[in-house]
Design a protein around this motif. Structure first.
Motif, mmCIF file in Angstrom:
data_model
loop_
_atom_site.group_PDB
_atom_site.id
_atom_site.type_symbol
_atom_site.label_atom_id
_atom_site.label_comp_id
_atom_site.label_asym_id
_atom_site.label_seq_id
_atom_site.Cartn_x
_atom_site.Cartn_y
_atom_site.Cartn_z
ATOM 1 N N PRO A 80 0.811 -1.226 0.000
ATOM 2 C CA PRO A 80 0.000 0.000 0.000
ATOM 3 C C PRO A 80 0.843 1.275 0.000
ATOM 4 O O PRO A 80 0.461 2.268 -0.608
ATOM 5 N N MET A 81 1.984 1.241 0.670
ATOM 6 C CA MET A 81 2.856 2.423 0.661
ATOM 7 C C MET A 81 3.374 2.710 -0.738
ATOM 8 O O MET A 81 3.422 3.862 -1.159
ATOM 9 N N SER A 82 3.776 1.678 -1.452
ATOM 10 C CA SER A 82 4.330 1.898 -2.785
ATOM 11 C C SER A 82 3.243 2.303 -3.783
ATOM 12 O O SER A 82 3.510 3.054 -4.719
ATOM 13 N N VAL A 83 2.020 1.863 -3.586
ATOM 14 C CA VAL A 83 0.929 2.224 -4.488
ATOM 15 C C VAL A 83 0.464 3.662 -4.231
ATOM 16 O O VAL A 83 0.072 4.369 -5.154
ATOM 17 N N PRO B 299 4.985 11.149 5.387
ATOM 18 C CA PRO B 299 6.306 10.594 5.036
ATOM 19 C C PRO B 299 7.103 10.128 6.259
ATOM 20 O O PRO B 299 7.750 9.082 6.218
ATOM 21 N N SER B 300 7.009 10.888 7.350
ATOM 22 C CA SER B 300 7.749 10.458 8.546
ATOM 23 C C SER B 300 7.146 9.191 9.139
ATOM 24 O O SER B 300 7.866 8.320 9.625
ATOM 25 N N ARG B 301 5.833 9.063 9.084
ATOM 26 C CA ARG B 301 5.191 7.846 9.588
ATOM 27 C C ARG B 301 5.541 6.643 8.719
ATOM 28 O O ARG B 301 5.767 5.549 9.222
ATOM 29 N N ALA B 302 5.558 6.865 7.410
ATOM 30 C CA ALA B 302 5.926 5.772 6.504
ATOM 31 C C ALA B 302 7.364 5.344 6.755
ATOM 32 O O ALA B 302 7.679 4.148 6.794
ATOM 33 N N ILE C 267 8.722 1.588 8.071
ATOM 34 C CA ILE C 267 9.756 0.786 7.403
ATOM 35 C C ILE C 267 10.920 0.525 8.353
ATOM 36 O O ILE C 267 11.439 -0.587 8.421
ATOM 37 N N ALA C 268 11.322 1.544 9.099
ATOM 38 C CA ALA C 268 12.426 1.376 10.050
ATOM 39 C C ALA C 268 12.081 0.353 11.122
ATOM 40 O O ALA C 268 12.929 -0.445 11.528
ATOM 41 N N SER C 269 10.825 0.337 11.568
ATOM 42 C CA SER C 269 10.446 -0.625 12.606
ATOM 43 C C SER C 269 10.533 -2.064 12.087
ATOM 44 O O SER C 269 10.818 -2.982 12.851
ATOM 45 N N LEU C 270 10.311 -2.244 10.803
ATOM 46 C CA LEU C 270 10.457 -3.587 10.234
ATOM 47 C C LEU C 270 11.919 -4.009 10.179
ATOM 48 O O LEU C 270 12.245 -5.183 10.317
ATOM 49 N N LEU C 271 12.802 -3.052 9.972
ATOM 50 C CA LEU C 271 14.220 -3.362 9.822
ATOM 51 C C LEU C 271 14.955 -3.461 11.151
ATOM 52 O O LEU C 271 16.011 -4.079 11.227
ATOM 53 N N LEU C 272 14.412 -2.854 12.191
ATOM 54 C CA LEU C 272 15.137 -2.770 13.462
ATOM 55 C C LEU C 272 14.702 -3.780 14.503
ATOM 56 O O LEU C 272 15.112 -3.707 15.652
#
Length: 69
Positions: A27-30, A42-45, A49-54
């Motif tokens: 949904p973010m990319s669409v 943008p900051s929430r997005a 993404i950062a929460s998925l990586l960290l």
């Protein structure tokens, strides 16, 4: 208990995590144009993404793994 005993569980967990990450990323990319228009999005997005990586793996004790036989 050894890691081998938990192998199937970890595979299922990784699969479920990947599916949930995909449900967030698609949904973010669409909706990139919409996300950019709204000032706070943008900051929430980025935080999402950062929460998925960290996400850090737990300790051996939290995973139920011990050095005892």
């Amino acid at each position: 208990m050894t890691f081998d005993a938990w192998g199937s569980f970890f595979v299922a967990t990784v699969g479920a995590g990947a599916a949930l990450a995909g449900l967030i990323m698609v949904p973010m990319s669409v909706n990139v144009a919409t996300i950019i228009k709204i000032t706070t999005m943008p900051s929430r997005a980025g935080a999402t993404i950062a929460s998925l990586l960290l996400i850090e793996p737990g300790s051996r004790r939290e995973l139920g793994l011990t050095d005892r036989s």
